[in-house]
Design a protein around this motif. Structure first.
Motif, PDB file in Angstrom:
ATOM      1  N   LEU A  19      21.326   1.281  19.590  1.00 36.83           N
ATOM      2  CA  LEU A  19      22.190   2.279  18.958  1.00 36.83           C
ATOM      3  C   LEU A  19      21.635   3.681  19.160  1.00 36.83           C
ATOM      4  O   LEU A  19      22.388   4.618  19.426  1.00 36.83           O
ATOM      5  CB  LEU A  19      22.354   1.973  17.462  1.00 36.83           C
ATOM      6  N   GLU A  20      20.325   3.835  19.080  1.00 40.31           N
ATOM      7  CA  GLU A  20      19.709   5.141  19.328  1.00 40.31           C
ATOM      8  C   GLU A  20      19.936   5.566  20.779  1.00 40.31           C
ATOM      9  O   GLU A  20      20.304   6.709  21.059  1.00 40.31           O
ATOM     10  CB  GLU A  20      18.217   5.101  19.022  1.00 40.31           C
ATOM     11  N   SER A  21      19.746   4.632  21.695  1.00 35.67           N
ATOM     12  CA  SER A  21      19.947   4.919  23.108  1.00 35.67           C
ATOM     13  C   SER A  21      21.398   5.323  23.388  1.00 35.67           C
ATOM     14  O   SER A  21      21.656   6.284  24.128  1.00 35.67           O
ATOM     15  CB  SER A  21      19.572   3.688  23.934  1.00 35.67           C
ATOM     16  N   LEU A  22      22.345   4.601  22.808  1.00 33.12           N
ATOM     17  CA  LEU A  22      23.759   4.930  22.983  1.00 33.12           C
ATOM     18  C   LEU A  22      24.075   6.315  22.425  1.00 33.12           C
ATOM     19  O   LEU A  22      24.799   7.093  23.046  1.00 33.12           O
ATOM     20  CB  LEU A  22      24.644   3.881  22.313  1.00 33.12           C
ATOM     21  N   GLN A  23      23.526   6.604  21.266  1.00 38.44           N
ATOM     22  CA  GLN A  23      23.771   7.900  20.643  1.00 38.44           C
ATOM     23  C   GLN A  23      23.186   9.022  21.496  1.00 38.44           C
ATOM     24  O   GLN A  23      23.814  10.063  21.671  1.00 38.44           O
ATOM     25  CB  GLN A  23      23.186   7.922  19.230  1.00 38.44           C
ATOM     26  N   GLU A  24      21.994   8.813  22.044  1.00 34.81           N
ATOM     27  CA  GLU A  24      21.385   9.837  22.900  1.00 34.81           C
ATOM     28  C   GLU A  24      22.188  10.039  24.183  1.00 34.81           C
ATOM     29  O   GLU A  24      22.348  11.159  24.653  1.00 34.81           O
ATOM     30  CB  GLU A  24      19.944   9.455  23.235  1.00 34.81           C
ATOM     31  N   GLU A  25      22.681   8.948  24.755  1.00 31.24           N
ATOM     32  CA  GLU A  25      23.417   9.011  26.017  1.00 31.24           C
ATOM     33  C   GLU A  25      24.826   9.571  25.852  1.00 31.24           C
ATOM     34  O   GLU A  25      25.291  10.350  26.672  1.00 31.24           O
ATOM     35  CB  GLU A  25      23.504   7.614  26.635  1.00 31.24           C
ATOM     36  N   TYR A  26      25.525   9.165  24.781  1.00 30.13           N
ATOM     37  CA  TYR A  26      26.946   9.481  24.644  1.00 30.13           C
ATOM     38  C   TYR A  26      27.281  10.387  23.467  1.00 30.13           C
ATOM     39  O   TYR A  26      28.450  10.664  23.227  1.00 30.13           O
ATOM     40  CB  TYR A  26      27.751   8.179  24.537  1.00 30.13           C
ATOM     41  N   GLY A  27      26.279  10.833  22.741  1.00 28.29           N
ATOM     42  CA  GLY A  27      26.496  11.710  21.597  1.00 28.29           C
ATOM     43  C   GLY A  27      26.589  10.931  20.305  1.00 28.29           C
ATOM     44  O   GLY A  27      26.905   9.740  20.304  1.00 28.29           O
ATOM     45  N   PRO A  28      26.303  11.589  19.178  1.00 26.52           N
ATOM     46  CA  PRO A  28      26.267  10.906  17.886  1.00 26.52           C
ATOM     47  C   PRO A  28      27.590  10.261  17.486  1.00 26.52           C
ATOM     48  O   PRO A  28      27.621   9.293  16.743  1.00 26.52           O
ATOM     49  CB  PRO A  28      25.860  11.984  16.888  1.00 26.52           C
ATOM     50  N   SER A  29      28.697  10.806  17.979  1.00 28.07           N
ATOM     51  CA  SER A  29      30.018  10.247  17.684  1.00 28.07           C
ATOM     52  C   SER A  29      30.678   9.714  18.949  1.00 28.07           C
ATOM     53  O   SER A  29      31.899   9.592  19.013  1.00 28.07           O
ATOM     54  CB  SER A  29      30.909  11.310  17.044  1.00 28.07           C
ATOM     55  N   PHE A  30      29.870   9.428  19.960  1.00 21.32           N
ATOM     56  CA  PHE A  30      30.344   8.935  21.258  1.00 21.32           C
ATOM     57  C   PHE A  30      31.342   9.882  21.909  1.00 21.32           C
ATOM     58  O   PHE A  30      32.236   9.461  22.624  1.00 21.32           O
ATOM     59  CB  PHE A  30      30.920   7.526  21.139  1.00 21.32           C
ATOM     60  N   GLU A  31      31.153  11.172  21.661  1.00 20.24           N
ATOM     61  CA  GLU A  31      32.058  12.169  22.224  1.00 20.24           C
ATOM     62  C   GLU A  31      31.935  12.300  23.741  1.00 20.24           C
ATOM     63  O   GLU A  31      32.811  12.869  24.390  1.00 20.24           O
ATOM     64  CB  GLU A  31      31.871  13.534  21.534  1.00 20.24           C
ATOM     65  N   GLN A  32      30.886  11.737  24.329  1.00 22.01           N
ATOM     66  CA  GLN A  32      30.718  11.768  25.779  1.00 22.01           C
ATOM     67  C   GLN A  32      31.323  10.524  26.453  1.00 22.01           C
ATOM     68  O   GLN A  32      31.075  10.274  27.625  1.00 22.01           O
ATOM     69  CB  GLN A  32      29.239  11.899  26.148  1.00 22.01           C
ATOM     70  N   MET A  33      32.085   9.747  25.723  1.00 21.50           N
ATOM     71  CA  MET A  33      32.832   8.610  26.270  1.00 21.50           C
ATOM     72  C   MET A  33      34.306   8.978  26.304  1.00 21.50           C
ATOM     73  O   MET A  33      34.797   9.701  25.435  1.00 21.50           O
ATOM     74  CB  MET A  33      32.701   7.359  25.389  1.00 21.50           C
ATOM     75  N   THR A  34      35.004   8.416  27.275  1.00 21.13           N
ATOM     76  CA  THR A  34      36.456   8.595  27.305  1.00 21.13           C
ATOM     77  C   THR A  34      37.089   7.647  26.282  1.00 21.13           C
ATOM     78  O   THR A  34      36.450   6.687  25.823  1.00 21.13           O
ATOM     79  CB  THR A  34      37.029   8.274  28.697  1.00 21.13           C
ATOM     80  N   LYS A  35      38.330   7.914  25.968  1.00 22.82           N
ATOM     81  CA  LYS A  35      39.058   7.026  25.056  1.00 22.82           C
ATOM     82  C   LYS A  35      39.116   5.621  25.641  1.00 22.82           C
ATOM     83  O   LYS A  35      38.943   4.631  24.937  1.00 22.82           O
ATOM     84  CB  LYS A  35      40.467   7.571  24.815  1.00 22.82           C
ATOM     85  N   ARG A  36      39.354   5.523  26.950  1.00 20.75           N
ATOM     86  CA  ARG A  36      39.418   4.216  27.606  1.00 20.75           C
ATOM     87  C   ARG A  36      38.095   3.476  27.459  1.00 20.75           C
ATOM     88  O   ARG A  36      38.073   2.264  27.211  1.00 20.75           O
ATOM     89  CB  ARG A  36      39.789   4.384  29.073  1.00 20.75           C
ATOM     90  N   GLU A  37      36.977   4.163  27.627  1.00 26.23           N
ATOM     91  CA  GLU A  37      35.666   3.530  27.493  1.00 26.23           C
ATOM     92  C   GLU A  37      35.433   3.025  26.070  1.00 26.23           C
ATOM     93  O   GLU A  37      34.915   1.929  25.869  1.00 26.23           O
ATOM     94  CB  GLU A  37      34.562   4.508  27.906  1.00 26.23           C
TER      95      GLU A  37
END
Length: 104
Positions: A19-37
């Motif tokens: 979860l920490e890795s995902l947050q670092e990679e894609y932002g705390p609210s997953f704002e660096q992911m597309t809606k499709r992702e």
């Protein structure tokens, strides 16, 4: 504004978790992911949780799924996902009761 992943999970700062890795990679609210992702991840996680859940689906639930996808507007389908997630996490389910409630 969306809440960070830690609001919904057991993630704590510097815990070294996925979860920490995902947050670092894609932002705390997953704002660096597309809606499709995001929808793909919802689907992938839901399929795996469904496969691990005991029992089976009643036939009419497959029909309800088709009806929802074919007749509800996108906003209502997204709202239905949110409502179902809330019920899976915090609500009571049929397996929590002794009786079986057939659809009408």
């Amino acid at each position: 504004m969306s809440k960070p992943v830690g609001h919904f999970t057991s993630y704590t700062l510097n815990d070294g978790s996925l979860l920490e890795s995902l947050q670092e990679e894609y932002g705390p609210s997953f704002e660096q992911m597309t809606k499709r992702e995001k929808l793909f991840l919802i689907s992938a996680i839901a399929i795996q949780l469904c496969d691990q859940s005991p029992g089976s689906c009643r036939n009419e639930i497959y029909i309800v799924g088709h009806q929802a996808n074919s007749s509800l507007p996108v906003g209502d389908r997204e709202g239905l996902i949110e409502a179902l997630i809330n019920q899976v996490r915090w609500g009571r389910s049929l397996s929590d009761t002794a009786e079986v409630l057939p659809m009408e």
